[in-house]
Design a protein around this motif. Structure first.
Motif, PDB file in Angstrom:
ATOM      1  N   ALA A 165       0.832  -1.209   0.000  1.00 38.43           N
ATOM      2  CA  ALA A 165       0.000   0.000   0.000  1.00 38.43           C
ATOM      3  C   ALA A 165       0.865   1.257   0.000  1.00 38.43           C
ATOM      4  N   VAL A 166       1.958   1.232   0.748  1.00 43.06           N
ATOM      5  CA  VAL A 166       2.869   2.384   0.787  1.00 43.06           C
ATOM      6  C   VAL A 166       3.471   2.626  -0.595  1.00 43.06           C
ATOM      7  N   ILE A 167       3.952   1.577  -1.240  1.00 44.08           N
ATOM      8  CA  ILE A 167       4.578   1.729  -2.551  1.00 44.08           C
ATOM      9  C   ILE A 167       3.552   2.129  -3.604  1.00 44.08           C
ATOM     10  N   ARG A 168       2.361   1.570  -3.538  1.00 41.82           N
ATOM     11  CA  ARG A 168       1.308   1.943  -4.496  1.00 41.82           C
ATOM     12  C   ARG A 168       0.925   3.417  -4.344  1.00 41.82           C
ATOM     13  N   ALA A 169       0.860   3.888  -3.117  1.00 38.38           N
ATOM     14  CA  ALA A 169       0.569   5.309  -2.888  1.00 38.38           C
ATOM     15  C   ALA A 169       1.692   6.178  -3.427  1.00 38.38           C
ATOM     16  N   TYR A 170       2.912   5.751  -3.210  1.00 36.47           N
ATOM     17  CA  TYR A 170       4.089   6.508  -3.636  1.00 36.47           C
ATOM     18  C   TYR A 170       4.159   6.662  -5.154  1.00 36.47           C
ATOM     19  N   ASP A 171       3.871   5.566  -5.870  1.00 31.84           N
ATOM     20  CA  ASP A 171       4.005   5.658  -7.332  1.00 31.84           C
ATOM     21  C   ASP A 171       2.691   6.005  -8.041  1.00 31.84           C
ATOM     22  N   GLY A 172       1.656   6.326  -7.265  1.00 32.00           N
ATOM     23  CA  GLY A 172       0.402   6.795  -7.842  1.00 32.00           C
ATOM     24  C   GLY A 172      -0.593   5.727  -8.228  1.00 32.00           C
ATOM     25  N   ARG A 173      -0.288   4.459  -7.948  1.00 29.85           N
ATOM     26  CA  ARG A 173      -1.234   3.385  -8.294  1.00 29.85           C
ATOM     27  C   ARG A 173      -2.268   3.140  -7.210  1.00 29.85           C
ATOM     28  N   GLY A 174      -2.101   3.800  -6.071  1.00 33.54           N
ATOM     29  CA  GLY A 174      -3.040   3.612  -4.970  1.00 33.54           C
ATOM     30  C   GLY A 174      -3.247   4.908  -4.218  1.00 33.54           C
TER      31      GLY A 174
END
Length: 116
Positions: A75-84
């Motif tokens: 979830a952290v990485i998805r938020a960071y790269d805009g996918r979440g």
């Protein structure tokens, strides 16, 4: 070679040991483990068994400590790269790990996984 010839050796899942410890050695009943991994395991009095989960982190240990942590880090990485969506997990995890950005989290996890 280390056991005398009259000793019977059984290799089982650790859920069996957990079941035995909770049933005073009577191997019938059910045990549910939700820790680093997850498994539900049981035996009937006539020796039939059944299990659910316990497949490990690669095949899906949903609800386990590993599984929950993997979902949080994803979830952290998805938020960071805009996918979440943005998540408060980002600041909590980065603070706990003493990291300053999700970019550092990627390197941190690669290091941790290759140095187990």
């Amino acid at each position: 070679d280390i056991f005398p010839g009259n000793v019977r050796l059984y290799v089982h899942n650790d859920a069996l040991a957990a079941l035995a410890s909770g049933t005073m050695g009577k191997l019938h009943g059910c045990v549910l483990i939700a820790g680093t991994g997850t498994i539900a395991y049981g035996f009937t009095e006539d020796g039939r068994d059944a299990r659910a989960a316990g497949a490990g982190p690669i095949l899906g240990d949903w609800g386990s400590g590993y599984g929950i942590a993997a979902q949080a880090l994803t979830a952290v990485i998805r938020a960071y790269d805009g996918r979440g969506p943005d998540t408060m997990l980002t600041s909590n995890i980065l603070s706990t790990l003493e990291l300053s950005s999700p970019d550092e989290l990627i390197g941190y996890m690669i290091y941790k996984l290759t140095n187990l």
